[in-house]
Design a protein around this motif. Structure first.
Motif, PDB file in Angstrom:
ATOM      1  N   ARG A  10       0.843  -1.196   0.000  1.00 41.20           N
ATOM      2  CA  ARG A  10       0.000   0.000   0.000  1.00 41.20           C
ATOM      3  C   ARG A  10       0.878   1.245   0.000  1.00 41.20           C
ATOM      4  O   ARG A  10       1.989   1.218   0.531  1.00 41.20           O
ATOM      5  N   PHE A  12       1.318   5.347   1.026  1.00 41.76           N
ATOM      6  CA  PHE A  12       0.837   6.369   1.950  1.00 41.76           C
ATOM      7  C   PHE A  12       1.501   7.689   1.585  1.00 41.76           C
ATOM      8  O   PHE A  12       2.676   7.725   1.206  1.00 41.76           O
ATOM      9  N   ASP A  14       1.760  12.026   2.638  1.00 45.09           N
ATOM     10  CA  ASP A  14       1.445  13.209   3.425  1.00 45.09           C
ATOM     11  C   ASP A  14       1.416  14.399   2.483  1.00 45.09           C
ATOM     12  O   ASP A  14       2.239  14.488   1.566  1.00 45.09           O
ATOM     13  N   LEU A  32      -1.103  13.100   9.052  1.00 50.08           N
ATOM     14  CA  LEU A  32      -2.192  12.197   8.707  1.00 50.08           C
ATOM     15  C   LEU A  32      -1.710  10.935   8.007  1.00 50.08           C
ATOM     16  O   LEU A  32      -2.078   9.822   8.379  1.00 50.08           O
ATOM     17  N   GLY A  33      -0.866  11.097   6.973  1.00 53.42           N
ATOM     18  CA  GLY A  33      -0.385   9.929   6.236  1.00 53.42           C
ATOM     19  C   GLY A  33       0.382   8.967   7.112  1.00 53.42           C
ATOM     20  O   GLY A  33       0.249   7.740   7.000  1.00 53.42           O
ATOM     21  N   GLN A  35       0.050   8.583  10.409  1.00 54.44           N
ATOM     22  CA  GLN A  35      -0.878   7.917  11.321  1.00 54.44           C
ATOM     23  C   GLN A  35      -1.671   6.822  10.599  1.00 54.44           C
ATOM     24  O   GLN A  35      -1.947   5.766  11.166  1.00 54.44           O
ATOM     25  N   GLU A  36      -2.029   7.068   9.332  1.00 58.53           N
ATOM     26  CA  GLU A  36      -2.731   6.047   8.552  1.00 58.53           C
ATOM     27  C   GLU A  36      -1.832   4.830   8.334  1.00 58.53           C
ATOM     28  O   GLU A  36      -2.289   3.692   8.365  1.00 58.53           O
ATOM     29  N   GLU A  39      -1.710   2.758  11.489  1.00 54.14           N
ATOM     30  CA  GLU A  39      -2.957   2.011  11.624  1.00 54.14           C
ATOM     31  C   GLU A  39      -2.913   0.758  10.750  1.00 54.14           C
ATOM     32  O   GLU A  39      -3.339  -0.329  11.171  1.00 54.14           O
ATOM     33  N   TYR A  40      -2.370   0.890   9.543  1.00 53.99           N
ATOM     34  CA  TYR A  40      -2.241  -0.252   8.633  1.00 53.99           C
ATOM     35  C   TYR A  40      -1.275  -1.292   9.203  1.00 53.99           C
ATOM     36  O   TYR A  40      -1.539  -2.496   9.182  1.00 53.99           O
ATOM     37  N   LYS A 191     -12.470  11.347   3.423  1.00 56.04           N
ATOM     38  CA  LYS A 191     -12.325  10.253   4.380  1.00 56.04           C
ATOM     39  C   LYS A 191     -12.923  10.627   5.729  1.00 56.04           C
ATOM     40  O   LYS A 191     -13.232  11.788   5.984  1.00 56.04           O
ATOM     41  N   SER A 194     -10.230  11.561  12.078  1.00 53.66           N
ATOM     42  CA  SER A 194      -9.514  10.921  13.171  1.00 53.66           C
ATOM     43  C   SER A 194      -9.283  11.971  14.250  1.00 53.66           C
ATOM     44  O   SER A 194      -9.500  13.171  14.033  1.00 53.66           O
ATOM     45  N   GLN A 197      -6.934  14.867  13.187  1.00 55.22           N
ATOM     46  CA  GLN A 197      -7.520  15.914  12.347  1.00 55.22           C
ATOM     47  C   GLN A 197      -8.409  16.852  13.149  1.00 55.22           C
ATOM     48  O   GLN A 197      -8.432  18.062  12.905  1.00 55.22           O
TER      49      GLN A 197
END
Length: 227
Positions: A10, A12, A14, A32-33, A35-36, A39-40, A191, A194, A197
């Protein structure tokens, strides 16, 4: 990853890392990127985070320490295309020296560019004008001009955040995000929200009230207030 072949799971991204900050409450990287990606990693088996250069992951020592901490937590290493010997686990002195010098050179180049652009930006910011960078939720850049105008749909989301905060002062950032999502509000990228954000919106209250800040400069902004 087998030999020199890499299977990409995947991607990601920012929007920008130049202004990446550390959340002092949670001691996390406020991006944000990133943190995503974490999470993944918490739900998938991954060997490496692949990047062009380590400067794409951090641009300060404190952020570097936090990135290393999080990746080690999930047993993940870094593979840098421009720094093929880099590893967060390696202790080789020569690798440490080479990678350190590359990071210092990168910092020097950014500082040199920053000094050249700084004078013009300072002058414009003193007049309350938008000098570039990420556009806060609730605004968009007017076509053909370097100025901010209100995005009506996003502005309603910003107002909802502060209405919820006023109505439920004891709510956590997570609870605020969950309510926004339940109400059908979405980010600029479409999206769900979170806690990172939501905090970013709350931290920009002065901006949403009409003030503009750039570095140590604070003045009345040329943008229209949302709150």
């Amino acid at each position: 990853m087998s030999g020199s072949r890499i299977h990409i799971l995947r991607l990601f991204k920012d929007e920008s890392i130049s202004g990446a900050k550390v959340d002092e409450e949670t001691f996390e990287v406020d991006r944000l990127g990133f943190q995503e990606m974490l999470e993944y990693l918490s739900h998938h088996e991954v060997d490496y985070v692949v990047t062009l250069n380590t400067s794409r992951l951090w641009r300060s020592d404190i952020v570097k320490v936090l990135v290393h901490r999080e990746l080690k937590k999930y047993g993940v290493d870094i593979r840098s295309i421009e720094q093929p010997q880099y590893s967060i686990h390696k202790k080789d002195p020569s690798d440490f020296l080479i990678n350190g010098l590359m990071e210092l050179l990168d910092q020097y180049q950014r500082l040199e560019i920053s000094l050249k652009l700084g004078r013009g930006r300072n002058k414009k910011s003193q007049q309350g004008g938008y000098v570039g960078g990420n556009v806060a939720l609730g605004y968009k850049v007017e076509k053909g001009k370097k100025s901010l105008v209100i995005d009506e749909r996003q502005a309603k989301t910003v107002q909802r955040v502060f209405d919820l905060k006023e109505a439920y002062p004891s709510w956590t950032l997570t609870q605020l995000a969950e309510q926004l999502n339940e109400d059908g509000h979405r980010t600029k990228q479409g999206k769900k929200f979170s806690k990172v954000q939501v905090k970013r919106i709350l931290d920009r209250k002065a901006f949403y009230c009409g003030l503009y800040r750039y570095g140590e400069i604070t003045t009345n902004g040329k943008h229209q207030a949302i709150l």
